[in-house]
Write a protein that holds these residues in place. Structure first.
Motif, PDB file in Angstrom:
ATOM      1  N   SER A 287       0.829  -1.212   0.000  1.00 14.22           N
ATOM      2  CA  SER A 287       0.000   0.000   0.000  1.00 14.22           C
ATOM      3  C   SER A 287       0.860   1.258   0.000  1.00 14.22           C
ATOM      4  O   SER A 287       0.462   2.284  -0.563  1.00 14.22           O
ATOM      5  N   ALA A 288       2.012   1.184   0.633  1.00 12.27           N
ATOM      6  CA  ALA A 288       2.893   2.367   0.667  1.00 12.27           C
ATOM      7  C   ALA A 288       3.346   2.712  -0.756  1.00 12.27           C
ATOM      8  O   ALA A 288       3.527   3.888  -1.093  1.00 12.27           O
ATOM      9  N   TYR A 289       3.508   1.689  -1.603  1.00 11.87           N
ATOM     10  CA  TYR A 289       3.838   1.960  -3.005  1.00 11.87           C
ATOM     11  C   TYR A 289       2.644   2.649  -3.682  1.00 11.87           C
ATOM     12  O   TYR A 289       2.817   3.570  -4.489  1.00 11.87           O
ATOM     13  N   ALA A 330      11.188   7.617   1.228  1.00 15.06           N
ATOM     14  CA  ALA A 330      10.707   6.251   1.452  1.00 15.06           C
ATOM     15  C   ALA A 330       9.416   6.346   2.249  1.00 15.06           C
ATOM     16  O   ALA A 330       9.341   7.092   3.227  1.00 15.06           O
ATOM     17  N   ILE A 331       8.409   5.594   1.818  1.00 16.31           N
ATOM     18  CA  ILE A 331       7.108   5.620   2.508  1.00 16.31           C
ATOM     19  C   ILE A 331       6.893   4.257   3.163  1.00 16.31           C
ATOM     20  O   ILE A 331       6.987   3.226   2.495  1.00 16.31           O
ATOM     21  N   SER A 332       6.628   4.260   4.458  1.00 11.43           N
ATOM     22  CA  SER A 332       6.456   2.986   5.158  1.00 11.43           C
ATOM     23  C   SER A 332       5.711   3.209   6.463  1.00 11.43           C
ATOM     24  O   SER A 332       6.167   3.991   7.301  1.00 11.43           O
ATOM     25  N   GLN A 333       4.595   2.558   6.625  1.00 14.57           N
ATOM     26  CA  GLN A 333       3.854   2.670   7.884  1.00 14.57           C
ATOM     27  C   GLN A 333       4.744   2.233   9.037  1.00 14.57           C
ATOM     28  O   GLN A 333       4.903   2.952  10.017  1.00 14.57           O
ATOM     29  N   SER A 334       5.319   1.042   8.908  1.00 15.00           N
ATOM     30  CA  SER A 334       6.087   0.469  10.021  1.00 15.00           C
ATOM     31  C   SER A 334       7.467   1.083  10.161  1.00 15.00           C
ATOM     32  O   SER A 334       8.039   1.103  11.244  1.00 15.00           O
ATOM     33  N   GLY A 335       8.031   1.548   9.046  1.00 16.00           N
ATOM     34  CA  GLY A 335       9.419   2.023   9.073  1.00 16.00           C
ATOM     35  C   GLY A 335      10.417   0.884   9.169  1.00 16.00           C
ATOM     36  O   GLY A 335      11.608   1.092   9.407  1.00 16.00           O
ATOM     37  N   GLU A 336       9.931  -0.364   8.996  1.00 15.14           N
ATOM     38  CA  GLU A 336      10.804  -1.529   9.177  1.00 15.14           C
ATOM     39  C   GLU A 336      10.871  -2.421   7.949  1.00 15.14           C
ATOM     40  O   GLU A 336      11.523  -3.460   7.985  1.00 15.14           O
ATOM     41  N   ALA A 380      -4.550  -3.889  12.412  1.00 13.74           N
ATOM     42  CA  ALA A 380      -5.018  -4.723  11.297  1.00 13.74           C
ATOM     43  C   ALA A 380      -3.903  -4.819  10.259  1.00 13.74           C
ATOM     44  O   ALA A 380      -3.234  -3.823   9.976  1.00 13.74           O
ATOM     45  N   VAL A 381      -3.721  -6.007   9.714  1.00 14.38           N
ATOM     46  CA  VAL A 381      -2.659  -6.168   8.716  1.00 14.38           C
ATOM     47  C   VAL A 381      -2.928  -5.259   7.508  1.00 14.38           C
ATOM     48  O   VAL A 381      -2.031  -4.584   7.010  1.00 14.38           O
ATOM     49  N   ALA A 382      -4.166  -5.231   7.048  1.00 16.90           N
ATOM     50  CA  ALA A 382      -4.488  -4.385   5.897  1.00 16.90           C
ATOM     51  C   ALA A 382      -4.532  -2.928   6.357  1.00 16.90           C
ATOM     52  O   ALA A 382      -5.314  -2.555   7.226  1.00 16.90           O
ATOM     53  N   THR A 389      -3.115   8.579   5.817  1.00 16.23           N
ATOM     54  CA  THR A 389      -2.263   9.637   6.407  1.00 16.23           C
ATOM     55  C   THR A 389      -0.975   9.796   5.591  1.00 16.23           C
ATOM     56  O   THR A 389      -0.411  10.891   5.543  1.00 16.23           O
ATOM     57  N   GLN A 390      -0.532   8.728   4.946  1.00 18.38           N
ATOM     58  CA  GLN A 390       0.616   8.883   4.018  1.00 18.38           C
ATOM     59  C   GLN A 390       0.224   9.832   2.883  1.00 18.38           C
ATOM     60  O   GLN A 390       0.991  10.713   2.493  1.00 18.38           O
ATOM     61  N   LEU A 391      -1.015   9.651   2.376  1.00 21.53           N
ATOM     62  CA  LEU A 391      -1.490  10.544   1.309  1.00 21.53           C
ATOM     63  C   LEU A 391      -1.534  11.989   1.799  1.00 21.53           C
ATOM     64  O   LEU A 391      -1.163  12.915   1.073  1.00 21.53           O
ATOM     65  N   ALA A 576       1.902 -10.622   6.414  1.00 25.27           N
ATOM     66  CA  ALA A 576       2.568 -10.066   7.584  1.00 25.27           C
ATOM     67  C   ALA A 576       2.364  -8.558   7.558  1.00 25.27           C
ATOM     68  O   ALA A 576       2.339  -7.945   6.498  1.00 25.27           O
ATOM     69  N   LYS A 577       2.217  -7.975   8.723  1.00 29.89           N
ATOM     70  CA  LYS A 577       2.002  -6.529   8.798  1.00 29.89           C
ATOM     71  C   LYS A 577       3.258  -5.781   8.372  1.00 29.89           C
ATOM     72  O   LYS A 577       3.191  -4.781   7.688  1.00 29.89           O
ATOM     73  N   SER A 578       4.376  -6.296   8.845  1.00 31.54           N
ATOM     74  CA  SER A 578       5.610  -5.594   8.533  1.00 31.54           C
ATOM     75  C   SER A 578       6.607  -6.636   8.036  1.00 31.54           C
ATOM     76  O   SER A 578       6.897  -7.601   8.736  1.00 31.54           O
TER      77      SER A 578
HETATM   78  C1  G6P Z   1       3.160  -5.678   4.054  1.00 28.56           C
HETATM   79  C2  G6P Z   1       1.731  -5.382   4.472  1.00 28.56           C
HETATM   80  C3  G6P Z   1       1.139  -4.319   3.566  1.00 28.56           C
HETATM   81  C4  G6P Z   1       2.014  -3.071   3.599  1.00 28.56           C
HETATM   82  C5  G6P Z   1       3.462  -3.404   3.181  1.00 28.56           C
HETATM   83  C6  G6P Z   1       4.395  -2.234   3.426  1.00 28.56           C
HETATM   84  O1  G6P Z   1       3.180  -6.358   2.842  1.00 28.56           O
HETATM   85  O2  G6P Z   1       0.950  -6.563   4.414  1.00 28.56           O
HETATM   86  O3  G6P Z   1      -0.159  -3.986   4.018  1.00 28.56           O
HETATM   87  O4  G6P Z   1       1.481  -2.101   2.759  1.00 28.56           O
HETATM   88  O5  G6P Z   1       3.947  -4.488   3.972  1.00 28.56           O
HETATM   89  O6  G6P Z   1       4.483  -1.981   4.803  1.00 28.56           O
HETATM   90  P1  G6P Z   1       5.082  -0.651   5.390  1.00 28.56           P
HETATM   91  O7  G6P Z   1       5.134  -0.870   6.868  1.00 28.56           O
HETATM   92  O8  G6P Z   1       6.443  -0.474   4.785  1.00 28.56           O
HETATM   93  O9  G6P Z   1       4.163   0.451   5.003  1.00 28.56           O
END
Ligand code: G6P
Length: 582
Positions: A287-289, A330-336, A380-382, A389-391, A576-578
């Motif tokens: 999704s970050a892509y 770089a866009i990443s929810q987890s940063g990992e 939630a994984v999704a 918020t990235q947008l 996996a979430k991250s």
């Molecule tokens: C995994 C998750 C996705 C997420 C992607 C990037 O594949 O299942 O939902 O978009 O990682 O994660 P990030 O933490 O880098 O945004």
């Protein structure tokens, strides 16, 4: 992705480990296990599948000890079964390890161990670590671990127990791991989130560091030189990790978006990393892509600055052209995410770098200037609020670039952005896709189309549907569908068309007509009345932010479709979430 937990203190370790593993479940896993040190012996229990299977087995056994490690495994090397589950014991049972990451040279290390008379029990790349530590052990566990990490290539966060010592060992290289200091003892975990119910005080290990933890945590580099680390106190986040009455975390997080967006809009600093830049590279995974892709359309069309959007795992291995005045974000929810960090490392030193990240102090923030999203913990994984918020940050980047140019459209954009929380709230109140969800749920495929930024929104919408409802969804730029894929359209084929751009509306409507005349059932997501479609999900009109509003509407559609199909919405299979391996 794999989760690590560890504890040493005064309380019984077993329950604390299970509680920690529960809190790590959201990362995604397919087996789990724990090891506890009991009177100088290491006891291990593992189970395939859900954590409840492990808990069921625990009820049949006594398991005492105040020092232990636990693991949720997301299979990479070897099937997701009990044999491959962690912890792994060394040959004599003196050491137990849990690992997150990938040991790239494990085959060579296996051969070396076999030549020394060892035999490997599992198919994992991780088991070698336990044997190597044992091989190098002469009474000092820390030294044996240090010798071992020098032999390992790849990424590894490790939790380690030694039968001879009442201590917990931790190692971090290019995989996440934190130390948390609670009232009843000291913990290690793959993320702070897992420990927030126990402590807000953390020692954040850096890559290339290890720790010996007893009643205190001593940190060393890989040459065993002591390292001093300040305690980091995590904030008490309001949107904590409870469902608060919602059936799923995903639904709760969808409804948290107005607040998350407002926090993100109000919390940004100067964005000085945007000054004097040439072109921009936006990179991310999943999704970050898609956020990156939407960012490309938004920033390029508004500012005239060239923006490249790339999937991180592709960017890092294609010798990308990077100029000194470029900016890589770089866009990443987890940063990992391993690939996103890898892509960032390619750019580091060659151009300016920044990152859009949700998790405070996560790995990416150590290598590039962070522009945080303030979505709060996303369980939630999704992703939902993480994505929107990235947008928001990408719109803010566009606004800052407009303002740098003295372009007066910045005022119009900022006015619309300030009304975004209300617009999203409006979508959440008015869009009710339950009937359409029942219809979609009967299909095993769907198509998504859109033009411009709506194409990026459509890609994210298709991913959301696939992730949680297991309905295959294909996404195309609306004008591209006829170049091949239209051969798949037949009576009743569901096509979801996102059409929020007034300038492109007539074009997308023609594409809707093309699939309709071949029997498709078309659901349009649009602020406009589109006669050509079979069903309309109406969203509010907005000049700039409408693709974001469309994404929120399709989050609801995907959620309800998955609900009708009785899917495990918060933890979809195999995901996996991250993703901390490449
Ligand atoms: C995994 C998750 C996705 C997420 C992607 C990037 O594949 O299942 O939902 O978009 O990682 O994660 P990030 O933490 O880098 O945004």
């Amino acid at each position: 992705m794999c989760g690590i937990i560890g504890y040493i203190g005064k309380s019984q370790a077993k329950d604390l480990l299970i509680d920690g593993l529960r809190r790590l479940e959201y990362r995604g896993y397919d087996s789990s296990g724990i090891a506890v040190r009991d009177n100088g012996e290491l006891c291990v229990l593992k189970a395939k599948g859900k954590l409840d299977n492990l808990i069921g087995k625990l009820e049949e056994r006594s398991f005492s000890g105040t020092c232990g490690i636990g693991h949720t495994r997301w299979a990479t090397h070897g099937a997701p079964d009990e044999l491959n589950a962690h912890p792994h014991l060394s040959r004599s049972g003196k050491f137990a390890i849990v690992h997150n990451g990938i040991i790239e040279n494990y085959k060579e290390l296996c051969d070396m161990l076999i030549s020394q008379g060892y035999s490997l029990r599992s198919e994992t790349d991780s088991e070698v670590i336990a044997h190597l530590i044992e091989l190098g052990y002469d009474g000092d566990a820390l030294k044996a671990i240090q010798k071992t990490v020098k032999l390992l290539k790849g990424s590894f966060a490790l939790g380690i127990l030694c039968a001879d010592e009442n201590a917990l060992f931790a190692v971090k290289k290019d995989s996440p791991l934190v130390i948390g200091s609670g009232e009843d003892g000291i913990y290690i975990a793959s993320d702070m989130q897992a420990l927030l119910s126990k402590t807000h005080e953390f020692l954040l290990l850096e890559s290339g560091e290890m720790a010996k933890i007893t009643d205190k945590a001593e940190i060393f580099d890989f040459d065993l030189r002591p390292v001093k680390r300040q305690v980091y106190v995590a904030e008490n986040d309001k949107s904590d990790a409870d469902k608060h009455g919602y059936a799923h975390f995903m639904l709760k997080e969808i409804y948290e978006q107005p607040e998350a967006i407002e926090r993100t809009l109000l919390s940004q600093g100067e964005l000085s990393f945007l000054d004097g830049i040439g072109s921009i590279h936006l990179i991310g995974c999943g999704s970050a892509y898609h956020a990156a892709l939407m960012g490309k359309y938004i920033i390029e069309s508004l500012t005239g600055i060239r923006v490249h959007a790339d999937i991180a795992s592709e960017f890092r291995y294609r010798n990308p052209i990077i100029k000194p005045d470029d900016l890589l974000i770089a866009i990443s929810q987890s940063g990992e995410t391993a690939d996103t960090i890898g892509a960032m490392n390619i750019a580091a030193g060659k151009c300016k770098t920044a990152c859009i990240v949700n998790v405070p102090l996560s790995s990416l923030t150590h290598v590039a200037e962070p522009m945080y999203t303030y979505a709060g913990p996303e369980i939630a994984v999704a992703t939902t609020k993480g994505f929107t918020t990235q947008l928001v940050n990408l719109y803010l980047i566009a606004a800052k670039l407009l303002s740098n140019k003295g372009d007066s459209r910045v005022n119009e954009l900022m006015t619309e952005l300030s009304s975004l929380p209300l617009l999203v709230e409006n979508v959440l109140k008015t869009v009710s896709p339950v009937k359409l969800a029942f219809l979609l749920a009967q299909n095993d495929y769907a198509f998504f189309i859109g033009r411009g930024a709506d194409y990026a929104a459509a890609k994210e919408s298709a991913l959301k549907l696939k992730e949680i409802s297991y309905i295959h969804a294909d996404c195309y730029p609306a004008g591209e569908l006829k170049h091949g894929t239209i051969s798949l359209i037949q009576k009743g084929s569901p096509v979801i068309a996102i059409a929020t751009d007034k300038q492109l509306l007539s074009k997308t409507v023609s594409n809707i007509a093309e699939v309709k005349s071949r029997g498709a059932f078309v659901i349009a997501v649009s602020p406009f009345d589109i006669d050509a479609c079979d069903a309309l999900i109406k969203i509010p009109y907005a000049k700039y932010v409408a693709p974001l509003l469309a994404s929120v509407a399709t989050q609801l559609l995907s959620y309800h479709t998955a609900l009708v199909r009785h899917c495990e919405i918060d933890k979809p299979r195999n995901l996996a979430k991250s993703v901390t391996v490449e």
